[in-house]
Scaffold this motif. Structure first.
Motif, PDB file in Angstrom:
ATOM      1  N   MET A   1       0.844  -1.177   0.000  1.00 38.47           N
ATOM      2  CA  MET A   1       0.000   0.000   0.000  1.00 38.47           C
ATOM      3  C   MET A   1       0.890   1.241   0.000  1.00 38.47           C
ATOM      4  O   MET A   1       1.854   1.317   0.741  1.00 38.47           O
ATOM      5  CB  MET A   1      -0.909  -0.033   1.230  1.00 38.47           C
ATOM      6  N   LEU A   2       0.527   2.192  -0.831  1.00 40.59           N
ATOM      7  CA  LEU A   2       1.250   3.456  -0.880  1.00 40.59           C
ATOM      8  C   LEU A   2       0.902   4.300   0.334  1.00 40.59           C
ATOM      9  O   LEU A   2      -0.241   4.310   0.777  1.00 40.59           O
ATOM     10  CB  LEU A   2       0.850   4.236  -2.138  1.00 40.59           C
ATOM     11  N   ASP A   3       1.913   5.038   0.858  1.00 44.46           N
ATOM     12  CA  ASP A   3       1.550   5.990   1.904  1.00 44.46           C
ATOM     13  C   ASP A   3       0.978   7.236   1.232  1.00 44.46           C
ATOM     14  O   ASP A   3       0.995   7.376   0.010  1.00 44.46           O
ATOM     15  CB  ASP A   3       2.739   6.283   2.821  1.00 44.46           C
ATOM     16  N   LEU A   4       0.452   8.143   2.019  1.00 46.98           N
ATOM     17  CA  LEU A   4      -0.254   9.309   1.486  1.00 46.98           C
ATOM     18  C   LEU A   4       0.643  10.174   0.606  1.00 46.98           C
ATOM     19  O   LEU A   4       0.217  10.642  -0.457  1.00 46.98           O
ATOM     20  CB  LEU A   4      -0.850  10.132   2.631  1.00 46.98           C
ATOM     21  N   ILE A   5       1.878  10.362   0.999  1.00 49.87           N
ATOM     22  CA  ILE A   5       2.804  11.187   0.205  1.00 49.87           C
ATOM     23  C   ILE A   5       3.063  10.540  -1.148  1.00 49.87           C
ATOM     24  O   ILE A   5       3.030  11.211  -2.193  1.00 49.87           O
ATOM     25  CB  ILE A   5       4.126  11.432   0.976  1.00 49.87           C
ATOM     26  N   GLN A   6       3.304   9.229  -1.173  1.00 51.98           N
ATOM     27  CA  GLN A   6       3.514   8.518  -2.437  1.00 51.98           C
ATOM     28  C   GLN A   6       2.273   8.577  -3.324  1.00 51.98           C
ATOM     29  O   GLN A   6       2.371   8.798  -4.533  1.00 51.98           O
ATOM     30  CB  GLN A   6       3.877   7.051  -2.172  1.00 51.98           C
ATOM     31  N   LEU A   7       1.110   8.395  -2.718  1.00 45.58           N
ATOM     32  CA  LEU A   7      -0.144   8.418  -3.457  1.00 45.58           C
ATOM     33  C   LEU A   7      -0.378   9.792  -4.080  1.00 45.58           C
ATOM     34  O   LEU A   7      -0.699   9.907  -5.271  1.00 45.58           O
ATOM     35  CB  LEU A   7      -1.291   8.029  -2.523  1.00 45.58           C
ATOM     36  N   LYS A   8      -0.210  10.851  -3.303  1.00 43.11           N
ATOM     37  CA  LYS A   8      -0.392  12.214  -3.819  1.00 43.11           C
ATOM     38  C   LYS A   8       0.590  12.508  -4.952  1.00 43.11           C
ATOM     39  O   LYS A   8       0.224  13.136  -5.949  1.00 43.11           O
ATOM     40  CB  LYS A   8      -0.233  13.233  -2.688  1.00 43.11           C
ATOM     41  N   SER A   9       1.804  12.043  -4.814  1.00 45.46           N
ATOM     42  CA  SER A   9       2.818  12.249  -5.860  1.00 45.46           C
ATOM     43  C   SER A   9       2.431  11.528  -7.150  1.00 45.46           C
ATOM     44  O   SER A   9       2.535  12.093  -8.247  1.00 45.46           O
ATOM     45  CB  SER A   9       4.183  11.757  -5.368  1.00 45.46           C
ATOM     46  N   LYS A  10       1.975  10.282  -7.028  1.00 50.85           N
ATOM     47  CA  LYS A  10       1.548   9.528  -8.222  1.00 50.85           C
ATOM     48  C   LYS A  10       0.389  10.226  -8.919  1.00 50.85           C
ATOM     49  O   LYS A  10       0.349  10.315 -10.129  1.00 50.85           O
ATOM     50  CB  LYS A  10       1.161   8.095  -7.848  1.00 50.85           C
ATOM     51  N   ASN A  36      -7.460   4.122   1.258  1.00 50.59           N
ATOM     52  CA  ASN A  36      -8.197   3.668   2.430  1.00 50.59           C
ATOM     53  C   ASN A  36      -8.665   4.920   3.160  1.00 50.59           C
ATOM     54  O   ASN A  36      -8.424   6.035   2.702  1.00 50.59           O
ATOM     55  CB  ASN A  36      -7.347   2.751   3.307  1.00 50.59           C
ATOM     56  N   ILE A  37      -9.321   4.772   4.273  1.00 52.13           N
ATOM     57  CA  ILE A  37      -9.903   5.932   4.954  1.00 52.13           C
ATOM     58  C   ILE A  37      -8.850   6.959   5.366  1.00 52.13           C
ATOM     59  O   ILE A  37      -9.124   8.153   5.417  1.00 52.13           O
ATOM     60  CB  ILE A  37     -10.779   5.504   6.152  1.00 52.13           C
ATOM     61  N   GLU A  38      -7.619   6.520   5.609  1.00 54.91           N
ATOM     62  CA  GLU A  38      -6.565   7.466   5.995  1.00 54.91           C
ATOM     63  C   GLU A  38      -6.143   8.361   4.822  1.00 54.91           C
ATOM     64  O   GLU A  38      -5.753   9.503   5.028  1.00 54.91           O
ATOM     65  CB  GLU A  38      -5.333   6.718   6.535  1.00 54.91           C
ATOM     66  N   SER A  39      -6.234   7.852   3.602  1.00 54.96           N
ATOM     67  CA  SER A  39      -5.840   8.653   2.438  1.00 54.96           C
ATOM     68  C   SER A  39      -7.025   9.316   1.740  1.00 54.96           C
ATOM     69  O   SER A  39      -6.877  10.349   1.088  1.00 54.96           O
ATOM     70  CB  SER A  39      -5.051   7.811   1.434  1.00 54.96           C
ATOM     71  N   LEU A  40      -8.216   8.728   1.865  1.00 56.66           N
ATOM     72  CA  LEU A  40      -9.418   9.305   1.252  1.00 56.66           C
ATOM     73  C   LEU A  40     -10.624   9.007   2.141  1.00 56.66           C
ATOM     74  O   LEU A  40     -11.167   7.905   2.107  1.00 56.66           O
ATOM     75  CB  LEU A  40      -9.647   8.754  -0.155  1.00 56.66           C
TER      76      LEU A  40
END
Length: 191
Positions: A1-10, A36-40
């Motif tokens: 699972m990507l962390d929030l920073i990686q996800l936002k960058s992608k 997941n709920i932590e990222s969205l």
């Protein structure tokens, strides 16, 4: 699972269609980004803004997520998804099917049922209820797999690349077993 920073960058650096898995836990598909709920957090507009900025999503996918939130919260979540979806985009939702003819299935998936995760289920949707919450959020509805009031199963062929659903007629080996596990699957389309 990507962390929030990686996800936002992608998301920020991608020029490809933006396909988002909602409540993905450990689900991962090629050309789809897991959240997941932590990222969205589906109930918070600011969460969408933080993740997507000015980008629009092409497709959302939510397999066995919406039965875990109330109808009123589903309406909020779907309106937020609609706002961040591009014109012509879609959300594919799969939930347990409230018109399923097998009593054991219903007892397993109903709120408070004995199945995995059912202790947290808030609703047992049928195709009418799920269609209504999608339509009330602005979506045009396309039914993909469902049981009707006469307990007849209906389906149309759908493309897995538009949102893969494991718990479906095509991909769940339990479909033809005595329990006959299936999902109610609906696309909501933004016209």
């Amino acid at each position: 699972m990507l962390d929030l920073i990686q996800l936002k960058s992608k998301i920020k650096n991608s020029s490809a269609p933006l396909n988002i898995i909602i409540g993905s836990e450990k689900t991962a598909y090629a050309n789809w980004l897991p959240t997941n709920i932590e990222s969205l957090n589906l109930l918070e507009k600011q969460s969408f803004q933080n993740l997507f900025g000015e980008k629009k999503v092409t497709k959302f996918l939510a397999e066995h997520v919406f039965e875990h939130i109330s109808y009123d919260n589903a309406l909020i979540a779907l309106k937020n998804c609609y706002q961040y979806l591009e014109k012509g985009g879609s959300i594919r939702i799969a939930v347990p099917d409230g018109f399923h003819p097998n009593k054991d299935y219903i007892d397993m998936v109903k709120p408070g049922g004995y199945g995995e995760g059912a202790d947290d289920h808030k609703l047992l949707y049928d195709y009418q209820q799920l269609s209504k919450v999608l339509e009330d959020s602005g979506f045009r509805v396309q039914l993909l797999e469902y049981y009707n009031e006469q307990q007849q199963f209906h389906f149309v062929d759908w493309k897995s690349e538009d949102g893969h659903i494991l718990r479906s007629r095509r991909f769940d080996k339990r479909f033809n077993e005595p329990l006959g596990y299936s999902s109610l699957i609906i696309d909501g389309i933004k016209d």
